[in-house]
Design a protein around this motif. Sequence first.
Motif, PDB file in Angstrom:
ATOM      1  N   ARG A  40      -0.725  13.050   5.653  1.00 11.80           N
ATOM      2  CA  ARG A  40      -0.042  12.773   4.269  1.00 11.80           C
ATOM      3  C   ARG A  40      -1.011  13.157   3.354  1.00 11.80           C
ATOM      4  N   THR A  62      -8.379   8.020  -8.570  1.00 14.75           N
ATOM      5  CA  THR A  62      -7.054   8.624  -8.031  1.00 14.75           C
ATOM      6  C   THR A  62      -6.093   8.526  -9.196  1.00 14.75           C
ATOM      7  N   ARG A  95       2.264   6.654  -5.205  1.00 15.68           N
ATOM      8  CA  ARG A  95       2.026   7.157  -6.691  1.00 15.68           C
ATOM      9  C   ARG A  95       0.705   7.965  -6.629  1.00 15.68           C
ATOM     10  N   ALA A  96       0.016   7.766  -5.210  1.00 18.16           N
ATOM     11  CA  ALA A  96      -1.074   8.624  -5.576  1.00 18.16           C
ATOM     12  C   ALA A  96      -0.677  10.165  -5.137  1.00 18.16           C
ATOM     13  N   TYR A  97       0.317  10.264  -4.416  1.00 19.90           N
ATOM     14  CA  TYR A  97       0.877  11.793  -4.158  1.00 19.90           C
ATOM     15  C   TYR A  97       1.904  12.157  -5.327  1.00 19.90           C
ATOM     16  N   GLY A  98       1.937  11.449  -6.300  1.00 16.03           N
ATOM     17  CA  GLY A  98       2.751  11.857  -7.531  1.00 16.03           C
ATOM     18  C   GLY A  98       4.167  11.636  -7.308  1.00 16.03           C
ATOM     19  N   LEU A 146      -5.492  10.599  -0.826  1.00 22.14           N
ATOM     20  CA  LEU A 146      -5.746   8.852  -0.622  1.00 22.14           C
ATOM     21  C   LEU A 146      -5.409   8.659   0.680  1.00 22.14           C
ATOM     22  N   GLN A 199      -5.591   5.236   2.914  1.00 19.25           N
ATOM     23  CA  GLN A 199      -6.033   3.869   2.443  1.00 19.25           C
ATOM     24  C   GLN A 199      -6.280   2.941   3.737  1.00 19.25           C
ATOM     25  N   SER A 205      -2.263  14.963  -8.838  1.00 18.26           N
ATOM     26  CA  SER A 205      -1.972  14.204  -7.612  1.00 18.26           C
ATOM     27  C   SER A 205      -1.784  15.339  -6.298  1.00 18.26           C
ATOM     28  N   GLU A 209       1.355   2.434  -3.484  1.00 22.71           N
ATOM     29  CA  GLU A 209       0.277   3.022  -4.037  1.00 22.71           C
ATOM     30  C   GLU A 209       0.054   4.373  -3.311  1.00 22.71           C
ATOM     31  N   ALA A 210       0.311   4.559  -2.237  1.00 28.07           N
ATOM     32  CA  ALA A 210      -0.029   5.987  -1.587  1.00 28.07           C
ATOM     33  C   ALA A 210       1.018   6.810  -2.096  1.00 28.07           C
ATOM     34  N   LYS A 259      -9.345   3.522  -7.003  1.00 27.06           N
ATOM     35  CA  LYS A 259      -7.960   3.603  -7.723  1.00 27.06           C
ATOM     36  C   LYS A 259      -7.950   4.546  -8.943  1.00 27.06           C
ATOM     37  N   PRO A 298       0.785  -1.211  -0.080  1.00 29.73           N
ATOM     38  CA  PRO A 298      -0.065   0.032  -0.108  1.00 29.73           C
ATOM     39  C   PRO A 298       0.858   1.178  -0.233  1.00 29.73           C
TER      40      PRO A 298
END
Lengths: 464, 334
Positions: free
Chosen positions: B178, B71, A358-361, B106, B108, B101, A355-356, B68, A352
């Motif tokens: 975050r 996002t 990637r989500a914040y770029g 996100l 989780q 982004s 993934e996180a 996903k 995860p």
Amino acid sequence: MSSAIAIRRTMLRHKSLLAGTSIITAFIFISIYAVVGIPYSEAVRMWNTLDYWEDNPKLAFPSWLNAFLSKKLPETVILSSTDGGVKVRQLLPFGGGVYIRVEISFNYEYDDFPSEVVLRLYASNLRTALVSLTWIKPDGGEFIVYEETISSEYRYYSISADRRFQTQYIKYVTEKLGESPSYDISPEIALFANEGRSILSPDTKEVLKGRYRAVLIFRSSNSEADVDVKLSIYGKVFGLVGTDHKRRDLWLAVIWGTPIALAFGVIASVVTVFLEMIVAALSAWYGGLVDHLIQRINDVMLVLPFLPILLMISYFYRLTIWTLLIVVVVLSIFGSGIKVYRAMFLQIKEMPYIEAARAYGASNSRIVFRYMIPKVLPTSIPNIVLSVPSYVFLEAVLALLGVGDPAAITWGKVLEEAFTGGAVYRGYYHWILAPSLCLVVMALGFALIGFTLDKIFNPKLREV
Amino acid sequence: MEVGSTSSISGMSDLLVVNELKVWYPIRKLFSIVGYVKAVDGVSFTVREGEVVAIVGESGCGKTTLAKAVTGLVPITSGNIIFEGVDITRLPGRTIREWYSRKVGLIQQDPYGAMPPFMTIRAILGEPLKIHRIGREAYGKEVYTALTDVGLTPPEDYVNKYPHMLSGGQLQRVAIARALILRPKLVLADEPVSMLDASLRVEILSLINELRVKYGLAIIYITHDLATAKYFSDRIVVMYAGQLVEIGNAKDIIKKAMHPYTEALINVIPDPDPRNRLIIRKTLTGEPPNLVRPPPGCRLVPRCPYVMEKCRTVEPPMIKVNELRFVKCWLYGS
């Protein structure tokens, strides 16, 4: 501060880590001593210059061996006209030239014969000169060893290799004792043995202890002529680790072999593991075509045999120790390591936190270098440490096979020379043992650290 | 299709419009694709600015894939995701990384897995700032503000810790910090409390709500728990087998479920009243359909108590009940 305490506590808990660290620290100190004391180029020059070592005995055992022997082996004695000798120079009347008499006297109190006796003459301004050497034993016995007309400035005369003197002496002994000796009396024995009946058998021959004198007479028609003499009575022990067949002090090879072995092993293993990890991480992260390409290249490289390729490269290109390092690293990157790390990264890729990121770029390269590689780093540190000795050994093996830098001073190179010099079957164990012990102890040090780190970083192994 | 586009009524503008979104995962065998898992199969809904939309559904219904996709983490098969008027499905990856982004956060489900274990809390919170090149001098301050915002005070106590030194609840607060540190417009909270201790859930949800008000966020709250959805969200979207089956205001949906599936979900909300403990509740039997080859008609057919002949053959459309209420069921239209 707290981390220093933590390190100390870990050290005390794991005695093997303490032992391993001490060994490697000792090697590091030796390396620093070598690098600071003798610059590398200077060391290489020394190692490959034969003249530098002319005062050392050939194939001598370490000196400390005498502490364990009842019959003391001789040390080397170097005498010259200026050191331990008396030189008298007389001009002959009516321009008849010059007469020089050099008398060298010394005490010989060892229980064994020297390994070699060599006379070196350094003459100047001579056209030709008549030289003779008379040997006077402590019991008063005297004979002329050598007589010759010389015309060169430098004359190297090995009494040990003088067959003529040997046969003459055997004749002389036979006449004196009325019985011929049962073996070939070598010149060193001739010079130093008690000329009783004991000399007739190799088992009973004994050293005549006491004050010896060697008298050199030099006559030249040129009154300007002069001569200096060096008489080397080479012993059978030398230094801490002895010498090799070219009179070189193996101590130099031991201390300069250390930084080279450390640098070679550490650089090879660190660079290899990091590159393996990077390639594996890229393969796992990008997947698809990139993954396929990397894995197929890897499969091919896995099948190709490492050693023959290396040997082939060494036949085509002249390798120094550092180009050898590069070739070894390049050939070892692709291998089972990539498969193992790729499997780890495939797992990490799905975590995860990736993934996180990637989500914040986070960019692809950032994910590979900042998120994936640091995750496997702790598990690979023991591997890095454990693979250091294998690269050190690899260097030695390659040197033994004749691959590698002919100029470099490495333990492997010494082993190779010992091997070609027949050290084991001629009984010169120190020649083999000095570099091998270094290799083994270094490997032991890294192994102790590596296994302990493995226990610390991968606690699941602790119980197994 | 006008489904869910209710901007004219509320007066608030649409922040996110998801239109006929399909996310199909290919099933590969050797070198060919033999089929698709239709994880999200034609989903349309909108999220307005500052609004909380709950996406409710059982495990495997495609909620997480939907999150996903929104996002930008999974490739989209077809459809559009329009954020602030920009269709992000047509944007190059670089623009998504650099612009989108920052706008979408996100949170989780698993707070332990969501943190890189080798970074300190300071580094974890600093990463988004570094990636988006937010000034060095602001960096430390932002991290401290973010930690204070999520109730981890004093922040100095936390910045140098590693994730394994914190509890699940604290980690989830860090995760929230975050997600919000780049001041996004929209936050996707993917089951943010389902892995936490029951006693912490309300606390974390209240925290998210507090921050929503403070920063004017829109939130997509993904959950399988209608009870928290009711407490937390303005609107509820019910998802079943990759499709939306009911959309409406949270209160209306809880008060009167229209779709049989929603009804079943509401029926299983735990009832705190001990007098009702002996009542046997109606639950759906059977399993959700295979998403590789879904049935031709309504996807709830095998489990639906009100199934009709028509349901088996023709897929029901999204039927508009009123301006705010949509339901995908033949019971409410022809």
